[in-house]
Design a protein around this motif. Structure first.
Motif, PDB file in Angstrom:
ATOM      1  N   PRO A  56      73.967  67.733 136.644  1.00  0.00           N
ATOM      2  CA  PRO A  56      73.924  68.700 135.546  1.00  0.00           C
ATOM      3  C   PRO A  56      72.813  68.351 134.561  1.00  0.00           C
ATOM      4  O   PRO A  56      72.405  67.190 134.437  1.00  0.00           O
ATOM      5  N   ALA A  57      72.360  69.356 133.835  1.00  0.00           N
ATOM      6  CA  ALA A  57      71.215  69.172 132.948  1.00  0.00           C
ATOM      7  C   ALA A  57      71.464  68.128 131.871  1.00  0.00           C
ATOM      8  O   ALA A  57      70.537  67.446 131.425  1.00  0.00           O
ATOM      9  N   TYR A  58      72.718  67.956 131.436  1.00  0.00           N
ATOM     10  CA  TYR A  58      72.996  67.048 130.318  1.00  0.00           C
ATOM     11  C   TYR A  58      73.058  65.583 130.749  1.00  0.00           C
ATOM     12  O   TYR A  58      73.087  64.685 129.898  1.00  0.00           O
ATOM     13  N   VAL A  59      73.078  65.307 132.051  1.00  0.00           N
ATOM     14  CA  VAL A  59      73.226  63.934 132.545  1.00  0.00           C
ATOM     15  C   VAL A  59      71.849  63.291 132.690  1.00  0.00           C
ATOM     16  O   VAL A  59      71.071  63.666 133.568  1.00  0.00           O
ATOM     17  N   ASP A  60      71.545  62.314 131.802  1.00  0.00           N
ATOM     18  CA  ASP A  60      70.315  61.552 131.951  1.00  0.00           C
ATOM     19  C   ASP A  60      70.623  60.239 132.680  1.00  0.00           C
ATOM     20  O   ASP A  60      71.783  59.953 133.015  1.00  0.00           O
ATOM     21  N   LEU A  61      69.610  59.432 132.926  1.00  0.00           N
ATOM     22  CA  LEU A  61      69.817  58.216 133.710  1.00  0.00           C
ATOM     23  C   LEU A  61      70.708  57.209 132.992  1.00  0.00           C
ATOM     24  O   LEU A  61      71.447  56.466 133.635  1.00  0.00           O
ATOM     25  N   ASP A  62      70.656  57.182 131.661  1.00  0.00           N
ATOM     26  CA  ASP A  62      71.522  56.248 130.930  1.00  0.00           C
ATOM     27  C   ASP A  62      72.985  56.631 131.086  1.00  0.00           C
ATOM     28  O   ASP A  62      73.841  55.766 131.339  1.00  0.00           O
ATOM     29  N   LEU A  63      73.301  57.918 130.922  1.00  0.00           N
ATOM     30  CA  LEU A  63      74.676  58.367 131.095  1.00  0.00           C
ATOM     31  C   LEU A  63      75.125  58.165 132.532  1.00  0.00           C
ATOM     32  O   LEU A  63      76.254  57.707 132.791  1.00  0.00           O
ATOM     33  N   LEU A  64      74.261  58.489 133.475  1.00  0.00           N
ATOM     34  CA  LEU A  64      74.605  58.303 134.879  1.00  0.00           C
ATOM     35  C   LEU A  64      74.919  56.839 135.164  1.00  0.00           C
ATOM     36  O   LEU A  64      75.907  56.525 135.852  1.00  0.00           O
ATOM     37  N   ALA A  65      74.109  55.928 134.642  1.00  0.00           N
ATOM     38  CA  ALA A  65      74.338  54.502 134.885  1.00  0.00           C
ATOM     39  C   ALA A  65      75.663  54.046 134.291  1.00  0.00           C
ATOM     40  O   ALA A  65      76.371  53.220 134.892  1.00  0.00           O
ATOM     41  N   ARG A  66      76.031  54.568 133.124  1.00  0.00           N
ATOM     42  CA  ARG A  66      77.325  54.200 132.535  1.00  0.00           C
ATOM     43  C   ARG A  66      78.475  54.665 133.430  1.00  0.00           C
ATOM     44  O   ARG A  66      79.446  53.932 133.651  1.00  0.00           O
ATOM     45  N   ARG A  67      78.361  55.873 133.949  1.00  0.00           N
ATOM     46  CA  ARG A  67      79.377  56.376 134.884  1.00  0.00           C
ATOM     47  C   ARG A  67      79.440  55.505 136.139  1.00  0.00           C
ATOM     48  O   ARG A  67      80.529  55.180 136.643  1.00  0.00           O
ATOM     49  N   GLN A  68      78.276  55.156 136.648  1.00  0.00           N
ATOM     50  CA  GLN A  68      78.231  54.375 137.878  1.00  0.00           C
ATOM     51  C   GLN A  68      78.845  52.985 137.665  1.00  0.00           C
ATOM     52  O   GLN A  68      79.532  52.467 138.547  1.00  0.00           O
ATOM     53  N   ARG A  69      78.585  52.390 136.507  1.00  0.00           N
ATOM     54  CA  ARG A  69      79.178  51.086 136.228  1.00  0.00           C
ATOM     55  C   ARG A  69      80.706  51.183 136.185  1.00  0.00           C
ATOM     56  O   ARG A  69      81.415  50.318 136.703  1.00  0.00           O
ATOM     57  N   THR A  70      81.207  52.256 135.585  1.00  0.00           N
ATOM     58  CA  THR A  70      82.656  52.459 135.553  1.00  0.00           C
ATOM     59  C   THR A  70      83.206  52.608 136.961  1.00  0.00           C
ATOM     60  O   THR A  70      84.237  52.015 137.313  1.00  0.00           O
ATOM     61  N   GLU A  71      82.522  53.396 137.786  1.00  0.00           N
ATOM     62  CA  GLU A  71      82.968  53.573 139.167  1.00  0.00           C
ATOM     63  C   GLU A  71      82.987  52.243 139.912  1.00  0.00           C
ATOM     64  O   GLU A  71      83.961  51.924 140.627  1.00  0.00           O
ATOM     65  N   LEU A  72      81.947  51.446 139.762  1.00  0.00           N
ATOM     66  CA  LEU A  72      81.897  50.147 140.426  1.00  0.00           C
ATOM     67  C   LEU A  72      83.030  49.248 139.947  1.00  0.00           C
ATOM     68  O   LEU A  72      83.678  48.549 140.736  1.00  0.00           O
ATOM     69  N   ASP A  73      83.295  49.252 138.637  1.00  0.00           N
ATOM     70  CA  ASP A  73      84.353  48.404 138.091  1.00  0.00           C
ATOM     71  C   ASP A  73      85.724  48.827 138.616  1.00  0.00           C
ATOM     72  O   ASP A  73      86.563  47.980 138.963  1.00  0.00           O
TER      73      ASP A  73
END
Length: 301
Positions: A56-73
């Motif tokens: 989505p347009a509102y998702v930048d790489l910083d937000l994506l990385a925060r989501r990905q870290r949560t998923e990994l955890d």
């Protein structure tokens, strides 16, 4: 080379480069899947890279990385508890990797049982087990982040300029529905006032009954990219009464509550509006139209 092919090639190159930078031997990388993410087996290393390419347009790489870290955890915690999930790769640090304009994650390679027929009823029944496993997950999660209200609001605004994608009548209906539902998505307090006594807990966030990987040695839960805090009904949104009944059987066996019909109507309604919002992603992924059309026809009827 088409733009989509170029995007896939760039994601593949980023995955290979990231793997080699982390010390993996990668000589025979191959794309396993290419839709919202390009999924790459970094062969011969037993590692899979997942590279999101449609966002989505509102998702930048910083937000994506925060989501990905949560998923990994979350997935690492579940794996440590013995829950059948595809875990992060133990061969690399458990963190998102940024390379060449992408943010990617690295997972343990699991051989797929390609001959297995998917049993969605059995999958839905097993989701109650996943909810039981997630109950004590200590990873901090946001309330209904999987509903992506910023995506919803922005997509409905942009679709006003795309009559080729949605009619004015359909968009008007979607806007009216979102106006009623948005406060319950954005505010935990509003949700709890509307649905008193409904427990909020960690849930998968993205239809786990459809995101079970048929591993050669058994089924594994996968794709926790939208893991969130919400009612269990969120994970069963839009799957219909038969699969809801299957979930309830699994919940009864595990001492969990059955699905609440009122909450399920709410999550079904949000799920249908997310289908409308996904029309905004068609310029990035034209083939998505084929996946959305049956749900759009259902919504219209």
């Amino acid at each position: 080379m088409t733009d989509l092919a170029s995007r896939t090639a760039a994601a593949l190159d980023a995955a290979v480069g990231a793997g080699r930078d982390l010390g993996l031997t990668v000589t025979d990388a191959r794309v396993l899947h290419d839709l919202f993410s390009v999924v790459v087996h970094l062969a011969p290393a037993p590692v899979v890279a997942r590279v999101p390419v449609v966002l989505p347009a509102y998702v930048d790489l910083d937000l994506l990385a925060r989501r990905q870290r949560t998923e990994l955890d979350v997935t690492r915690w579940l794996a440590d508890q013995g829950t059948p999930v595809i875990p992060p790769s133990p061969l690399v640090p458990h963190a998102p990797v940024r390379r060449d304009g992408f943010s990617l994650t690295l997972w343990q390679y699991v051989e797929e049982d390609r001959g297995k027929e998917i049993d969605y009823a059995a999958n839905a029944e097993s989701v109650a087990g996943l909810h039981a496993a997630l109950r004590d997950c200590p990873v901090p999660l946001e309330f209904l982040s999987a509903a992506e209200p910023e995506f919803m609001a922005g997509a409905l605004d942009r679709l006003a300029e795309r009559p080729d994608l949605i009619s004015a009548a359909d968009l008007g209906r979607a806007r009216r529905e979102w106006q009623e539902l948005e406060p319950l998505v954005r505010s935990r307090a509003a949700f709890e006032q509307r649905f008193p006594g409904v427990e909020l807990r960690p849930v998968h966030g993205d239809a786990p009954a459809a995101n079970i990987f048929p591993g050669a040695e058994g089924d594994l839960y996968a794709d926790f990219e939208l893991v969130t805090l919400g009612p269990v009904e969120w994970d069963m949104a839009g799957l219909g009464p038969d699969l809801a009944a299957a979930y309830d059987r699994g919940a009864k066996d595990r001492g969990l509550r059955p699905l609440d019909p009122d909450v399920l109507r709410f999550t079904d309604a949000i799920g249908m509006l997310r289908v409308i919002a996904c029309l905004d992603l068609l310029p990035q992924l034209p083939v998505l139209h084929d996946y959305l059309k049956p749900a759009l026809d259902q919504w219209r009827s």
